[in-house]
Motif scaffolding. Sequence first.
Motif, PDB file in Angstrom:
ATOM      1  N   TRP A  11      72.107  54.871  22.987  1.00  0.00           N
ATOM      2  CA  TRP A  11      72.296  54.789  24.433  1.00  0.00           C
ATOM      3  C   TRP A  11      73.754  55.024  24.767  1.00  0.00           C
ATOM      4  N   PHE A  12      73.997  55.639  25.935  1.00  0.00           N
ATOM      5  CA  PHE A  12      75.335  55.739  26.514  1.00  0.00           C
ATOM      6  C   PHE A  12      75.243  55.371  27.991  1.00  0.00           C
ATOM      7  N   GLY A  24      88.787  60.677  30.631  1.00  0.00           N
ATOM      8  CA  GLY A  24      87.448  60.152  30.884  1.00  0.00           C
ATOM      9  C   GLY A  24      86.853  59.359  29.737  1.00  0.00           C
ATOM     10  N   LEU A  25      87.568  58.364  29.239  1.00  0.00           N
ATOM     11  CA  LEU A  25      87.021  57.510  28.183  1.00  0.00           C
ATOM     12  C   LEU A  25      85.815  56.744  28.721  1.00  0.00           C
ATOM     13  N   LEU A  26      84.698  56.842  28.003  1.00  0.00           N
ATOM     14  CA  LEU A  26      83.430  56.286  28.477  1.00  0.00           C
ATOM     15  C   LEU A  26      82.964  55.077  27.683  1.00  0.00           C
ATOM     16  N   ALA A  27      83.081  55.137  26.347  1.00  0.00           N
ATOM     17  CA  ALA A  27      82.514  54.085  25.510  1.00  0.00           C
ATOM     18  C   ALA A  27      83.241  54.022  24.180  1.00  0.00           C
ATOM     19  N   ILE A  45      78.896  64.258  26.678  1.00  0.00           N
ATOM     20  CA  ILE A  45      79.774  63.282  26.032  1.00  0.00           C
ATOM     21  C   ILE A  45      80.147  63.804  24.647  1.00  0.00           C
ATOM     22  N   PHE A  46      81.376  63.544  24.209  1.00  0.00           N
ATOM     23  CA  PHE A  46      81.768  63.935  22.855  1.00  0.00           C
ATOM     24  C   PHE A  46      82.694  62.877  22.249  1.00  0.00           C
ATOM     25  N   PRO A  47      82.732  62.781  20.915  1.00  0.00           N
ATOM     26  CA  PRO A  47      83.619  61.824  20.255  1.00  0.00           C
ATOM     27  C   PRO A  47      84.996  62.427  20.009  1.00  0.00           C
ATOM     28  N   TRP A  57      84.300  57.638  22.748  1.00  0.00           N
ATOM     29  CA  TRP A  57      83.438  58.640  23.367  1.00  0.00           C
ATOM     30  C   TRP A  57      83.967  58.997  24.753  1.00  0.00           C
ATOM     31  N   TRP A  58      83.960  60.292  25.076  1.00  0.00           N
ATOM     32  CA  TRP A  58      84.644  60.786  26.264  1.00  0.00           C
ATOM     33  C   TRP A  58      83.736  61.678  27.107  1.00  0.00           C
TER      34      TRP A  58
END
Length: 228
Positions: A11-12, A24-27, A45-47, A57-58
Motif C-alpha cells: 500500500w501507498f 515530493g517525499l511521500l513515504a 511513485i519511485f524509490p 518513496w517519492w
Amino acid sequence: MQLHVLADELWFPDIEQALDDPDGLLAIGGDLSPQRLIYAYRHAIFPWFDERQPILWWSPGTRAILAPKEVHISKSMKKWLKKTPFKVSVNLAFAKVIDGCADRAQEGTWITDQMRSAYIMLHQQGHAHSIEVWDGEQLVGGLYGVNIGQFYCGESMFHRATNASKMAFIYLAHLFGQYGGQFIDAQMPTDHLQSLGVKSCSRAEFYNYLQQYRDQPLRSGCWEPRYL
C-alpha cells in the motif's frame, strides 16, 4: 503533511499527500520487492535513497515526461550520430548498465547494493530494461528503467564517452515509440533532459497519462535482446 511509514502491507498513500517540497517525499520504509516496485510505478511513485537512509518513496509535484516522437535531436547531434562508430543494444548488459550508473561518484552512491539487486530481479522478471552504448566491446554509456504498459519509467543513465547517454536516450525514444510506447517518464526535469525534448507537467497531469496507458501493452518484440 504527514510522512507515512510503510509496513508489510502492499500500500501507498495517495500521491497528493506527498510533502509540499520540490521532490515530493511521500513515504518511508517497506521493501523493494518486485510487487511493491511495480505497484509504486503504477501509481507515479519511485524509490530514491542512499545507503545511510531507510527506503524513501517519492512523487514529485513536477514530473519530467517525453512523448517518444517529440525527442529533440540537435543538428550537431544528428551529424555526430551519422559519424560515430558507437553501437547501441537493448537488454544485452543490464547489470553492467546499473553498475555504470552507480559508478558516478560525483553524484553520490544512491544505487545501493539493495537497489541493484531489486532492479536486476525486475529485469529477470521482464519488467526492467536497459539500453547500452558500445565502443567496440567497451560499454561507454547506457540507461535503465521499468516498463509499465505503454510507459517507460526511466531510472538512471550514465556515460563514459561524450554523447553516449544522449545516444542511449534517443535510441530508447525511437525504439519505444516504434512498438507503441506513449510516454517516457524521466522523473525530474534537468537541463540535460530538457535539451532532449523532455517537458514538465504537474503530478496530476502525469498520473492521468499513467492511468490511461499503464494497462495498454506494447507490440511484441520491443525488449528482445539485440543490437539496434
